[in-house]
Design a protein around this motif. Sequence first.
Motif, short mmCIF file in Angstrom:
data_model
loop_
_atom_site.label_atom_id
_atom_site.label_comp_id
_atom_site.label_asym_id
_atom_site.label_seq_id
_atom_site.Cartn_x
_atom_site.Cartn_y
_atom_site.Cartn_z
N ARG A 60 7.46 -18.77 7.71
CA ARG A 60 6.63 -17.90 6.88
C ARG A 60 5.55 -17.22 7.73
O ARG A 60 5.08 -17.80 8.72
CB ARG A 60 5.96 -18.67 5.75
N VAL A 61 5.17 -16.02 7.32
CA VAL A 61 4.04 -15.33 7.96
C VAL A 61 2.77 -15.83 7.29
O VAL A 61 2.55 -15.60 6.10
CB VAL A 61 4.17 -13.80 7.82
N VAL A 62 1.94 -16.52 8.09
CA VAL A 62 0.73 -17.13 7.51
C VAL A 62 -0.53 -16.33 7.83
O VAL A 62 -1.57 -16.52 7.17
CB VAL A 62 0.58 -18.59 7.98
N GLU A 63 -0.49 -15.47 8.85
CA GLU A 63 -1.62 -14.60 9.17
C GLU A 63 -1.08 -13.24 9.59
O GLU A 63 -0.05 -13.15 10.27
CB GLU A 63 -2.48 -15.20 10.29
N ALA B 92 -11.62 -12.88 14.60
CA ALA B 92 -12.85 -12.96 13.81
C ALA B 92 -12.70 -13.90 12.60
O ALA B 92 -13.67 -14.53 12.17
CB ALA B 92 -13.25 -11.56 13.33
N LEU B 93 -11.46 -14.00 12.05
CA LEU B 93 -11.24 -14.86 10.89
C LEU B 93 -11.34 -16.34 11.24
O LEU B 93 -11.57 -17.18 10.37
CB LEU B 93 -9.86 -14.57 10.28
N GLY B 94 -11.09 -16.67 12.51
CA GLY B 94 -11.20 -18.07 12.92
C GLY B 94 -10.05 -18.93 12.46
O GLY B 94 -10.23 -20.15 12.29
N GLY B 95 -8.88 -18.35 12.23
CA GLY B 95 -7.71 -19.10 11.77
C GLY B 95 -6.84 -19.60 12.92
O GLY B 95 -7.30 -19.91 14.01
N ARG B 96 -5.54 -19.67 12.63
CA ARG B 96 -4.60 -20.20 13.62
C ARG B 96 -4.58 -19.35 14.89
O ARG B 96 -4.57 -19.87 16.00
CB ARG B 96 -3.19 -20.26 13.01
N ALA C 257 -2.16 -8.65 23.49
CA ALA C 257 -3.34 -7.79 23.45
C ALA C 257 -3.00 -6.32 23.24
O ALA C 257 -3.83 -5.56 22.72
CB ALA C 257 -4.15 -7.96 24.74
N ILE C 258 -1.79 -5.92 23.62
CA ILE C 258 -1.44 -4.50 23.46
C ILE C 258 -0.90 -4.20 22.07
O ILE C 258 -0.59 -3.05 21.76
CB ILE C 258 -0.38 -4.08 24.52
N ALA C 259 -0.77 -5.22 21.21
CA ALA C 259 -0.20 -5.03 19.88
C ALA C 259 -1.20 -4.40 18.92
O ALA C 259 -2.40 -4.66 18.99
CB ALA C 259 0.30 -6.36 19.33
N ASP C 260 -0.68 -3.59 18.01
CA ASP C 260 -1.50 -3.06 16.94
C ASP C 260 -1.75 -4.12 15.87
O ASP C 260 -2.76 -4.08 15.15
CB ASP C 260 -0.81 -1.86 16.29
N ARG C 261 -0.81 -5.06 15.77
CA ARG C 261 -0.85 -5.99 14.65
C ARG C 261 -0.21 -7.31 15.09
O ARG C 261 0.78 -7.32 15.83
CB ARG C 261 -0.06 -5.37 13.49
N VAL C 262 -0.78 -8.40 14.65
CA VAL C 262 -0.28 -9.72 15.01
C VAL C 262 0.18 -10.45 13.74
O VAL C 262 -0.55 -10.46 12.73
CB VAL C 262 -1.36 -10.57 15.73
N LEU C 263 1.39 -11.03 13.81
CA LEU C 263 1.90 -11.87 12.73
C LEU C 263 1.99 -13.29 13.24
O LEU C 263 2.69 -13.56 14.23
CB LEU C 263 3.28 -11.39 12.27
N VAL C 264 1.28 -14.20 12.60
CA VAL C 264 1.34 -15.62 12.97
C VAL C 264 2.32 -16.31 12.03
O VAL C 264 2.19 -16.21 10.80
CB VAL C 264 -0.04 -16.29 12.86
#
Length: 608
Positions: free
Chosen positions: A579-582, A591-595, A567-574
């Motif tokens: 591979r980075v998928v999100e 909001a995107l409703g993805g992984r 929650a404290i992150a500016d940016r999330v990499l899934v």
Amino acid sequence: MSPETVRGTRGEDRSNYTREESRAIRQRSLRLLGSLLSPLRALIILTAGVVILSAVFRAVGPTLIAFGIDEALPRAVEDGDWGPTIGISLAYLAIGGGGAALVGWYVVLIAKLTQAVMIELRTRIFRHTQRLSLEFHEGYTSGRIISRQTSDLESIQELLSGSLSELIDAVLLGTFTLIALFLIDWRSGVLLVCMGIPLTLLMWWFVIESQKGFRATRTVSARLIVQFVETMTGIRAVQAFRREKRNDKTFAKVSDDYRRANLRVVNLFGVLDPGLVLLGNITVALVLLWGAFRVTDNALAVGALLAAVLYVRNFFGPLEEVAMFLNSYQSAVAALEKVSGVLEEEPTVQDPEHPVALPVARGALRFDDVSFRYGGADDPRVVLDDCNLAIPSGQTIALVGTTGAGKSTLAKLVARFYDPTEGRLTLDGIDLRELDPADMRRAIVMVTQEAYLFSGTVAENIALGKPDATPEQIRAAAIAVGADEFISALPDGYDTDVNKRGGRVSAGQRQLVSFARAFLADPAVLILDEATASLDLPSERLVQDALQTLLADRTAIIIAHRLSTVAIADRVLVMEHGRVVEDGSPGELIALGGRFAGLHAAWEDSLA
């Protein structure tokens, strides 16, 4: 595997080698031994001079006895001239005393030589294993490293301090004895040389068989140490899963293998020792019999015969020491092969030949077509696949994904525990492979789940990354991560020894100390690899409050399964399958409703 590239770490725990591999291993071991001995030339020359002189003194003894019996004693009996007898006796005493003094000096010199070699070798192993890359340590068990530093070095020390000195002494004494025997009675000398044929065959057989035997004992010895160290290191898991009986059986099996390997070597000595005694007794009997016939024919003096018998006994006597040397030699050679193998291992992460300085790092990271395989370019298993990623300075990134997705691998590449198999990874535009190692280690710090505290005080552990830190700076770092309260409650506060009674800390407290250590180092890039996993919820909330302040002006990469940390992150990499998928802010991805949205929903359900 070519002989030039034989390494002692990946395949060293074998007892059988091809002829080419054995030759390459011997050459490797000899190079190591030569590099250890070359700085000690002066001491070696002095030691050699002393032992040669000592052997000469001791070889003269039987000749003096022969002269005394054949020349001096008749003059004393027939003419009453006791001068030569007294002179011979005094000379014998002087030579005996001088020889004893030289032996004592030699023992001191060989001890100095041995200790000089051992401290250099022990230091080399320690320095080199510290310098080797993480890949080496992840594939080379701690038990085998301990075996290199303990039992292997003890075998080498035993050879240098005892067996080698005995061999040198035996060879020199045997050589001078043979020369003196030829001078006093060349026929007995020829007989002794003829007996050297079966003696050589016996020794050659022993050398070949014992070489195989001692390699096997070193291999099994390393397995024994590995089994013990791994069991004791993982004793909590052993007891938790009731593996005691199974481990008992495994350890008993390895112990029995060790017993069998040692018995095989002992059996070889059961043939060698009686063989040496038998050959010695046969030679003495032949010299005595042949000499007796010549004495009756007045072709040989009684004193010369006595001296010949003494010389033969003196010649075979040291062969027991040669046998003992062969015992230690084969063990030490096997040990030296293992040690030289570790020292020949090269770091997979090499320091640059012309490092680029980066005195002040901003913390901007960039992945350009980065791929990584743990087995190298030929390994089909891709852990990180064609990664292109830009992380601006000061941004906090959270990596999430399933186990094995490549999150920790990405973090290890940033910390340069590994180098990319393909592509390049840069810090402030400089490839990490070209960056000055000191600047890079100062700029990038990684905190893992396994918080390790070294021997010493709590303050010393916090100051690990900044040894010159003041007590005020150390405490300020502890306060920042919420560690001050429990540290102050320890018996001696920040001066509490973490390895002594009263200094024990919980897993969560150890993690807080490691946080304080990292923050005191003040890196431009901070990597947290599951670093909050061992913290309870109150401690985690306390650390999260500190993180929001402490990560404000630095780049941060956070790997966590607890999405409260994300929650404290500016940016999330899934990440999935390397591979980075999100990629986006936490709110955007939800909001995107993805992984990530699915992971977040599952996490919220778990809280309910």
